[in-house]
Design an enzyme around this catalytic site. Sequence first.
Site, PDB file in Angstrom:
ATOM      1  N   LYS A 117      -9.370  -0.972   2.224  1.00  0.00           N
ATOM      2  CA  LYS A 117     -10.231  -0.053   1.480  1.00  0.00           C
ATOM      3  C   LYS A 117      -9.987  -0.253  -0.008  1.00  0.00           C
ATOM      4  O   LYS A 117      -8.961   0.133  -0.554  1.00  0.00           O
ATOM      5  CB  LYS A 117      -9.949   1.407   1.836  1.00  0.00           C
ATOM      6  CG  LYS A 117     -11.089   2.283   1.312  1.00  0.00           C
ATOM      7  CD  LYS A 117     -10.711   3.731   1.150  1.00  0.00           C
ATOM      8  CE  LYS A 117      -9.972   4.039  -0.112  1.00  0.00           C
ATOM      9  NZ  LYS A 117     -10.732   3.790  -1.371  1.00  0.00           N
ATOM     10  N   GLU A 167     -12.676   3.325  -4.911  1.00  0.00           N
ATOM     11  CA  GLU A 167     -14.103   3.657  -5.054  1.00  0.00           C
ATOM     12  C   GLU A 167     -14.662   3.241  -6.414  1.00  0.00           C
ATOM     13  O   GLU A 167     -15.844   2.974  -6.557  1.00  0.00           O
ATOM     14  CB  GLU A 167     -14.344   5.153  -4.810  1.00  0.00           C
ATOM     15  CG  GLU A 167     -13.451   6.119  -5.577  1.00  0.00           C
ATOM     16  CD  GLU A 167     -12.157   6.446  -4.838  1.00  0.00           C
ATOM     17  OE1 GLU A 167     -11.556   5.523  -4.235  1.00  0.00           O
ATOM     18  OE2 GLU A 167     -11.731   7.624  -4.867  1.00  0.00           O
ATOM     19  N   GLY A 215      -0.902   3.052  -5.454  1.00  0.00           N
ATOM     20  CA  GLY A 215      -1.642   4.124  -6.124  1.00  0.00           C
ATOM     21  C   GLY A 215      -0.680   5.185  -6.618  1.00  0.00           C
ATOM     22  O   GLY A 215       0.505   4.908  -6.870  1.00  0.00           O
ATOM     23  N   SER A 216      -1.177   6.399  -6.700  1.00  0.00           N
ATOM     24  CA  SER A 216      -0.360   7.467  -7.285  1.00  0.00           C
ATOM     25  C   SER A 216       0.707   7.960  -6.307  1.00  0.00           C
ATOM     26  O   SER A 216       0.553   7.864  -5.084  1.00  0.00           O
ATOM     27  CB  SER A 216      -1.268   8.639  -7.667  1.00  0.00           C
ATOM     28  OG  SER A 216      -1.936   9.113  -6.524  1.00  0.00           O
ATOM     29  N   THR A 217       1.758   8.518  -6.859  1.00  0.00           N
ATOM     30  CA  THR A 217       2.856   9.044  -6.034  1.00  0.00           C
ATOM     31  C   THR A 217       2.350  10.187  -5.157  1.00  0.00           C
ATOM     32  O   THR A 217       2.733  10.286  -3.977  1.00  0.00           O
ATOM     33  CB  THR A 217       4.015   9.495  -6.944  1.00  0.00           C
ATOM     34  OG1 THR A 217       4.527   8.322  -7.590  1.00  0.00           O
ATOM     35  CG2 THR A 217       5.129  10.162  -6.173  1.00  0.00           C
ATOM     36  N   GLU A 218       1.456  11.019  -5.689  1.00  0.00           N
ATOM     37  CA  GLU A 218       0.949  12.169  -4.927  1.00  0.00           C
ATOM     38  C   GLU A 218       0.210  11.677  -3.674  1.00  0.00           C
ATOM     39  O   GLU A 218       0.427  12.196  -2.575  1.00  0.00           O
ATOM     40  CB  GLU A 218       0.010  13.013  -5.791  1.00  0.00           C
ATOM     41  CG  GLU A 218       0.685  13.746  -6.934  1.00  0.00           C
ATOM     42  CD  GLU A 218       1.302  12.836  -8.006  1.00  0.00           C
ATOM     43  OE1 GLU A 218       0.760  11.721  -8.236  1.00  0.00           O
ATOM     44  OE2 GLU A 218       2.344  13.216  -8.573  1.00  0.00           O
ATOM     45  N   VAL A 219      -0.660  10.678  -3.824  1.00  0.00           N
ATOM     46  CA  VAL A 219      -1.393  10.171  -2.655  1.00  0.00           C
ATOM     47  C   VAL A 219      -0.430   9.425  -1.720  1.00  0.00           C
ATOM     48  O   VAL A 219      -0.547   9.514  -0.492  1.00  0.00           O
ATOM     49  CB  VAL A 219      -2.593   9.290  -3.085  1.00  0.00           C
ATOM     50  CG1 VAL A 219      -3.244   8.633  -1.874  1.00  0.00           C
ATOM     51  CG2 VAL A 219      -3.617  10.127  -3.840  1.00  0.00           C
ATOM     52  N   GLY A 220       0.550   8.747  -2.281  1.00  0.00           N
ATOM     53  CA  GLY A 220       1.565   8.079  -1.454  1.00  0.00           C
ATOM     54  C   GLY A 220       2.253   9.073  -0.529  1.00  0.00           C
ATOM     55  O   GLY A 220       2.498   8.802   0.655  1.00  0.00           O
ATOM     56  N   GLU A 253       3.603   1.412  -3.106  1.00  0.00           N
ATOM     57  CA  GLU A 253       3.908   0.968  -4.476  1.00  0.00           C
ATOM     58  C   GLU A 253       3.261   1.993  -5.383  1.00  0.00           C
ATOM     59  O   GLU A 253       2.040   2.051  -5.497  1.00  0.00           O
ATOM     60  CB  GLU A 253       3.372  -0.443  -4.674  1.00  0.00           C
ATOM     61  CG  GLU A 253       4.070  -1.178  -5.785  1.00  0.00           C
ATOM     62  CD  GLU A 253       3.378  -0.984  -7.106  1.00  0.00           C
ATOM     63  OE1 GLU A 253       3.763  -0.015  -7.814  1.00  0.00           O
ATOM     64  OE2 GLU A 253       2.469  -1.748  -7.420  1.00  0.00           O
ATOM     65  N   CYS A 310       1.205   0.385 -13.334  1.00  0.00           N
ATOM     66  CA  CYS A 310       2.368   1.129 -12.874  1.00  0.00           C
ATOM     67  C   CYS A 310       3.618   0.637 -13.596  1.00  0.00           C
ATOM     68  O   CYS A 310       4.612   1.345 -13.674  1.00  0.00           O
ATOM     69  CB  CYS A 310       2.518   1.009 -11.368  1.00  0.00           C
ATOM     70  SG  CYS A 310       2.462  -0.684 -10.831  1.00  0.00           S
ATOM     71  N   GLU A 312       3.523  10.363 -15.933  1.00  0.00           N
ATOM     72  CA  GLU A 312       2.957   9.018 -16.032  1.00  0.00           C
ATOM     73  C   GLU A 312       1.598   9.129 -16.728  1.00  0.00           C
ATOM     74  O   GLU A 312       0.704   9.813 -16.241  1.00  0.00           O
ATOM     75  CB  GLU A 312       2.787   8.408 -14.639  1.00  0.00           C
ATOM     76  CG  GLU A 312       2.394   6.951 -14.716  1.00  0.00           C
ATOM     77  CD  GLU A 312       2.179   6.301 -13.350  1.00  0.00           C
ATOM     78  OE1 GLU A 312       1.734   6.986 -12.424  1.00  0.00           O
ATOM     79  OE2 GLU A 312       2.438   5.088 -13.246  1.00  0.00           O
TER      80      GLU A 312
END
Length: 511
Positions: A204, A207, A257-262, A280, A314, A411
């Site tokens: 994916k 977007e 991607g971001s830590t929150e989505v990780g 990552e 990053c 960040e």
Amino acid sequence: MAQSGTTRNRVAEKTPASDLPQPVKVQQVRNTKIFINNEWHTSISGRTFPTLNPATGDTICEVQEADKEDVDKAVAAAKVAMQLGSAWRKMEPSRRGRLLHRLADLVERDRLLIATLESLDTGKPFLQAFFVDLEGSIRTLRYYAGWADKIHGKSVPVDETFMCITKHEPIGICGAIIPWNFPLLMLMWKIAPALCCGNTVVIKPAEQTPLTALHIGSLIKEAEFPPGVVNILPGFGPTAGAAFASHCGIDKVAFTGSTEVGQLIKESAAKSNLKRVTLELGGKNPCIVFADCDLQLAVEEIQKGAFYNQGQCCTAASRVFVQEKIYEEFVRRSIESAKKIVIGDPLDPQTTHGPQIDQQHFDKIMDLIESGKKEGAKLEYGGGYLGEKSLFIQPTIFSEVKDSMRIAVEEIFGPVLCIFRFKSQQEVIERANNSRYGLVSAVFTTSMDRALSVSGAMETGTVWINCYNALHVQTPFGGYKMSGNGRELGEYALAEYSEVKTVTFKMSETM
Ligand code: ADP
């Protein structure tokens, strides 16, 4: 695959302007659908979404929007491609390597077009896309093409009545969730090792930036990978992306991607089928500049580290600790160097700095710049943006930054260089490590002893000494602490895409 801004500049500076690669004219984007089973599909929902050019705000084209049902369809295709006896499963490993080389050849053939699409879709300067993203992508494919027939287990001595061997097998169906800052390169970092180990993949793209991934779909077909081995689903994070993380048919997810989505992905993975996850994530990367360093080198490397890709990395050099004795001179030279950055149309070969990716991200960066001013950091350069309704933020330098300020902790993912002052080595090590992140760090010094002892103390997955953004496909990359789990690139990445099977034979006779 040195991925710093230096690559583009060194090559571009040595090349006469008339010989520099030129972007191609894209009248109409050819590949805008969902790629499953080597065929192009419209979305099951019938929905599409626009992908925008961040430099102008114009819609480049409409793209089919994958959602959960499309993910199910792709996973079913990837499963058939992976089943026992399939062409992919039976394929000789060296032939898998040849397919990856063929894909690399096709990427080289289409290099100008792909670099143009990447520049249009992300806003990154065309020459940067051409020299760095495309070069890195081709090298990644070729590096893992070489590994395909060299992945093997061991024979393990045990009790003499047994014979034990280990085999390294593919995990199965690997999901790849890709960010928008390096759309092509991050895709290659994931699919090259996954395919070399014999997995099938569902991808994916972000977007904001689906176009180069979709072009790769057409090349996958042209290279003659068996249908279903690579499937590409443009779509949104909370819908298609979340469906990857919670899918019981997906065996592993690799996410950048971001830590929150990780964190969300790891949670969904745990609650669904405990799929393997590599992450990552973000960084708040400390650079330590000692008074005994080559000052001009430090200024130039850190500047590229801070502003490369409009700071949307990053690995961005975001916390720069400079020893007192050289502090004023470092700030002065940094300002001089920032003045040379050329902001403009990303397709113009002179441009070295483009727009941020989208309005939401622009607003977040500007909010952090404002917070820096309010909290008392000294704005030395930039701090604004160009024109109304534009996403171009000036390279920005703050000095006298204090560790507790928002710009020191969060960040920023934008072109903001924060300069801190320090006195002693002991003090700076503690401050540098005082972060929830641990992706990369850098040390600038001419003392070998200091370089080695400080690199040993850094809580980061990578330490650069007297250089910045010196990434190579042969060396592993990943984070300590909340910067991620697992490693990409190098031999280490093979373990992230393989299962180890122990096969034990009972012998009826022993000597
Ligand atoms: P950024 O904040 O830099 O945009 P994100 O972490 O949001 O980075 O996005 C990186 C990738 O993760 C994109 O492909 C995005 O679509 C995807 N993504 C975003 N949210 C989710 C989610 N909840 N589940 C899975 N993927 C997601």
